[in-house]
Write a protein that holds these residues in place. Sequence first.
Motif, mmCIF file in Angstrom:
data_model
loop_
_atom_site.group_PDB
_atom_site.id
_atom_site.type_symbol
_atom_site.label_atom_id
_atom_site.label_comp_id
_atom_site.label_asym_id
_atom_site.label_seq_id
_atom_site.Cartn_x
_atom_site.Cartn_y
_atom_site.Cartn_z
ATOM 1 N N PRO A 41 0.824 -1.210 0.000
ATOM 2 C CA PRO A 41 0.000 0.000 0.000
ATOM 3 C C PRO A 41 0.856 1.257 0.000
ATOM 4 N N ARG A 91 5.028 5.230 1.595
ATOM 5 C CA ARG A 91 4.514 4.046 2.284
ATOM 6 C C ARG A 91 4.562 4.214 3.797
ATOM 7 N N SER A 119 -6.023 3.981 6.180
ATOM 8 C CA SER A 119 -6.899 3.380 5.192
ATOM 9 C C SER A 119 -8.237 4.105 5.187
ATOM 10 N N TYR A 128 -5.430 4.495 0.470
ATOM 11 C CA TYR A 128 -4.526 4.882 1.543
ATOM 12 C C TYR A 128 -4.117 6.338 1.381
#
Length: 80
Positions: A50, A58, A63, A68
């Motif tokens: 994600p 990252r 979420s 994301y």
Amino acid sequence: MKSTGITRAVDNLGRIVLPMELRRAFHINTDDKLEIFTQGDSIVLKKCLPACAFCDTRDGLNSFEGNYICDACLTKIKHL
């Protein structure tokens, strides 16, 4: 690339099954997404990690409805 010695047949719909040993070793779970790309004459599968929908980082991800957003971008959006 390292050979595992494991072979799998492609079924009539073009699918293959990843052996449990590989799924465990690479922490691949049901519904995880894999990126498919080519490298020379090889097909490579890579687990998608994600990333923020806006800046692609990252780190510090939240979420939201299947997407994301990182803490930094969330702060910027709150100040709009």
